[in-house]
Every structure is written in structure tokens, then in C-alpha cells.
Design an enzyme around this catalytic site. Structure first.
Site, PDB file in Angstrom:
ATOM      1  N   GLU A  27       2.666  10.408   2.291  1.00 37.29           N
ATOM      2  CA  GLU A  27       1.907   9.389   3.063  1.00 37.29           C
ATOM      3  C   GLU A  27       3.001   8.691   3.798  1.00 37.29           C
ATOM      4  O   GLU A  27       3.989   8.643   3.448  1.00 37.29           O
ATOM      5  CB  GLU A  27       0.978   8.571   2.252  1.00 37.29           C
ATOM      6  N   LYS A 161      -2.050  -0.176  -9.313  1.00 41.07           N
ATOM      7  CA  LYS A 161      -1.552  -1.409  -9.812  1.00 41.07           C
ATOM      8  C   LYS A 161      -2.622  -2.215 -10.197  1.00 41.07           C
ATOM      9  O   LYS A 161      -3.977  -1.967  -9.967  1.00 41.07           O
ATOM     10  CB  LYS A 161      -1.059  -2.012  -8.573  1.00 41.07           C
TER      11      LYS A 161
HETATM   12  N1  PSU Z   1      -1.051   1.028  -3.500  1.00 42.81           N
HETATM   13  C1  PSU Z   1       0.294   0.900  -3.947  1.00 42.81           C
HETATM   14  N2  PSU Z   1       1.117   0.986  -2.748  1.00 42.81           N
HETATM   15  C2  PSU Z   1       0.766   1.322  -1.437  1.00 42.81           C
HETATM   16  C3  PSU Z   1      -0.775   1.491  -1.238  1.00 42.81           C
HETATM   17  C4  PSU Z   1      -1.269   1.287  -2.128  1.00 42.81           C
HETATM   18  O1  PSU Z   1       0.376   0.648  -4.909  1.00 42.81           O
HETATM   19  O2  PSU Z   1       1.696   1.609  -0.561  1.00 42.81           O
HETATM   20  C5  PSU Z   1      -1.106   1.972   0.034  1.00 42.81           C
HETATM   21  C6  PSU Z   1      -1.571   3.288  -0.026  1.00 42.81           C
HETATM   22  O3  PSU Z   1      -1.174   3.931   1.569  1.00 42.81           O
HETATM   23  C7  PSU Z   1      -2.935   3.337  -0.032  1.00 42.81           C
HETATM   24  C8  PSU Z   1      -3.379   1.976   0.907  1.00 42.81           C
HETATM   25  O4  PSU Z   1      -3.598   4.265   0.497  1.00 42.81           O
HETATM   26  O5  PSU Z   1      -2.404   1.137   0.375  1.00 42.81           O
HETATM   27  C9  PSU Z   1      -4.574   1.602   0.212  1.00 42.81           C
HETATM   28  O6  PSU Z   1      -5.126   0.541   1.155  1.00 42.81           O
HETATM   29  P1  PSU Z   1      -6.484  -0.149   1.157  1.00 42.81           P
HETATM   30  O7  PSU Z   1      -6.457  -1.005  -0.296  1.00 42.81           O
HETATM   31  O8  PSU Z   1      -6.591  -1.223   2.106  1.00 42.81           O
HETATM   32  O9  PSU Z   1      -7.337   0.851   1.129  1.00 42.81           O
END
Ligand code: PSU
Ligand code: MN
Length: 305
Positions: A27, A161
């Protein structure tokens, strides 16, 4: 549907997929919105190298000038790492970015979509999005979970996390029929730490076993992906109590600053790095390398089946 109107797959990746050779999706939100520049530049190059060293082809995803990119050039990787004017693109944003010629980084959800369009089955990331703490009020649940429910890609991660409610995230995945495997572990990892207090559905002892479970799911015609939790190596793991306190502080700060929606995750990630004096960044980088290696090994085994 004329996919070529929207999709560019690097020739090396296209040839590898067509020949049934191992390919690993990566990603770009982790680069643009998850890690500071310039540390992310070295990371982006190294993670691709680790995958190649295991005998697989890396495929980093992004949206550039309204086109879906499977595999990035060095210049395109740098654009993602600098992150200037680079949106965060989840499933809902994809048609808007493509129709308006926008540029953005792909989340786990969007990377799964691009991987699936390109025929790539295995994907390495750091951590996934999930059910946020307090979601019973905010309804903030990452689109990553719905993507795992519907799109046939196996996602190798270091768990989730503690900015998330890990228990509710696992409940959601159960409801959506997503197998959650541990890679040689019984515990679902919590990104910086090797466990979360929650178990996995099955401890896959080897990359070959994980690959076989993924193939079996898809042979059965079951829709959706799999989540494979790979704990951070012992020497880079952080103290659970320390990280719990850091994350509580980051969550309180986000609340005080009125942070909502798609800005929540990047805000929390940046504050965690700040509060740990950069130590969490070193852990983040190492766990992502570890996931790239594991994903490449799973892709190699998958290609043999
Ligand atoms: N969690 C992490 N590091 C990240 C992300 C999530 O520990 O870089 C990033 C990933 O790309 C994940 C996105 O798909 O954030 C999720 O964002 P949201 O919670 O807005 O869906
Ligand atoms: Mn969200």
C-alpha cells in the site's frame, strides 16, 4: 468493463501474474500518511528489496493523475513519500479520484481492490484499520474490514494498533466470515507489541500452511480475504504498558483537537511517533519489513499450489 481505461500494471508485474509467479501487493497510505519523509523513502525501497530477495515481485499501489497504478517507478514512489497533495484514498474515494484526475495513496481497502483487479492474491502492510474505540458512538469503522469481507486478498499485517478496539475488530471480522490466522502464534498481535490479549482463529505454523488455507477458501468459492497476523520480532517489540499510555494520550489529544473521520488514523500515528521520540517509527519500519518477508514467503508457497 474496459479496465485499461483506468488501470496501469507494470509489465514485470503483469508478466509475473500471468505466469503464476509470486507477487506481493504493497500500500502507499503507509508512506504518505503513516510515516514521515524522508524516512519513508528508504523504507519504500527496502521493503521492495526484501520481497525481491525472497523471490517475489513487489507491486506498490497508488492513484496518480486519475489512473490506478500497480507498481510504481522510483519517481512515483518519491511522490507518494513526499505526500504533498496526495489524498488518502479508500473505497468510497476511488471513483472520485479517477474521474477527476486526482492523485492519492491507497489504504488497505483500496490496495486490496487494485490487487484483485491485477490478479494479485497476497498483500503486506503494517497494521490494518478496524473498529475504532468509541465506535458505538462515532460509528468509525474502517472500510478495510468490509474489503476483507468481500475482496479475495490475503493481508499480512502486525495486527492492529491499540488506537482501535481490537476485540470489536475481531468480532466484526468473525461476523463477516474473515479467517484470522496467526503466523506461528496463537495471539493476535497489536502492532508495536507481540500480543493484544486476543487470540487468532488458527495458528498457521508455516507460510505454506497459510497459503494452503487461503487457497482452500478461494477454491470453495467463499468471497473475501484473510487476515494473517505476524508479530513484530522480539528485539523490536515495545512495552505493552508504555504503548497503552502513549495511545491513551494520543486519543485524548485527538478528541481535544476535534479530529474526526479519515484524519483520525494519520493524526494518531503522527502523535504516537512524537510521544515516543521516534522509537515507535523504528518499530513500525521493522515490523513492516518482517511482514513483507512473510508475505513474500506465503506468495512463493501459494504459487506452488
Ligand atoms: N494503521 C496503521 N498504519 C497505517 C494505517 C492504519 O497502523 O498506515 C493506514 C492503512 O492504510 C489503513 C488506513 O488502511 O490507515 C486506515 O484508515 P481508516 O482508519 O481511516 O480506514
Ligand atoms: Mn474511519
Amino acid at each position: 468493463m474496459n479496465l485499461q481505461a483506468y488501470l496501469d500494471i507494470q509489465p514485470e508485474i503483469k508478466a509475473a501474474v500471468e505466469a503464476g509467479k509470486p507477487v506481493v501487493a504493497l500500500e502507499s497510505t503507509i508512506l504518505s500518511h503513516g510515516m514521515p519523509y524522508p524516512e519513508n523513502l528508504e523504507f519504500a525501497a527496502q521493503v521492495e528489496k526484501i520481497i525481491r530477495d525472497e523471490g517475489a515481485v513487489p507491486a506498490t499501489m497508488a492513484i496518480i493523475n486519475g489512473r490506478m497504478k500497480v507498481g510504481l517507478t522510483a519517481d512515483e514512489l518519491e511522490l507518494m513519500c513526499k505526500g504533498e497533495g496526495v489524498a488518502k484514498v479508500s473505497r468510497r474515494d476511488l471513483p472520485i479520484l479517477l474521474a477527476t484526475g486526482g492523485t492519492g495513496a491507497t489504504t488497505v481497502a483500496t490496495t486490496m481492490i487494485l490487487a484483485s483487479l491485477a490478479g494479485i492474491k497476497i498483500f503486506a502492510t503494517g497494521g490494518i484499520g478496524g473498529v475504532h474505540r468509541g465506535a458505538e458512538v462515532t460509528m468509525d469503522i474502517s472500510a478495510d474490514l468490509q474489503e476483507l469481507a468481500h475482496t479475495p486478498v490475503a493481508v499480512v499485517c502486525a495486527g492492529a494498533k491499540m488506537i482501535l478496539d481490537i476485540g470489536l475488530t475481531l468480532e466484526y471480522l468473525e461476523t463477516m466470515g474473515v479467517p484470522v490466522l496467526g503466523l506461528d502464534t496463537d495471539d493476535f498481535p497489536s502492532f508495536y507489541c507481540r500480543s493484544s490479549g486476543f487470540g487468532v482463529d488458527y495458528n498457521a505454523k508455516t507460510p505454506a500452511e497459510a497459503a494452503r488455507i487461503a487457497k482452500t477458501k478461494w477454491d470453495l468459492g467463499l468471497a473475501g480475504g484473510l487476515l494473517i497476523g505476524n508479530p513484530v520480532p522480539e528485539e523490536y517489540a515495545m512495552d505493552f504498558n508504555e504503548m497503552s499510555a502513549v495511545i491513551d494520550k494520543a486519543l485524548a489529544s485527538a478528541k481535544a483537537d476535534g479530529i474526526k473521520g479519515k484524519d483520525t488514523t494519520p493524526y494518531l500515528l503522527a502523535h504516537i511517533v512524537e510521544y515516543t521520540g521516534g522509537r515507535s517509527l523504528a518499530t513500525n519500519i521493522q515490523l513492516a519489513y518482517n511482514n513483507a518477508r512473510a508475505a513474500a514467503r506465503i506468495a512463493v508457497e501459494y504459487a506452488r499450489l
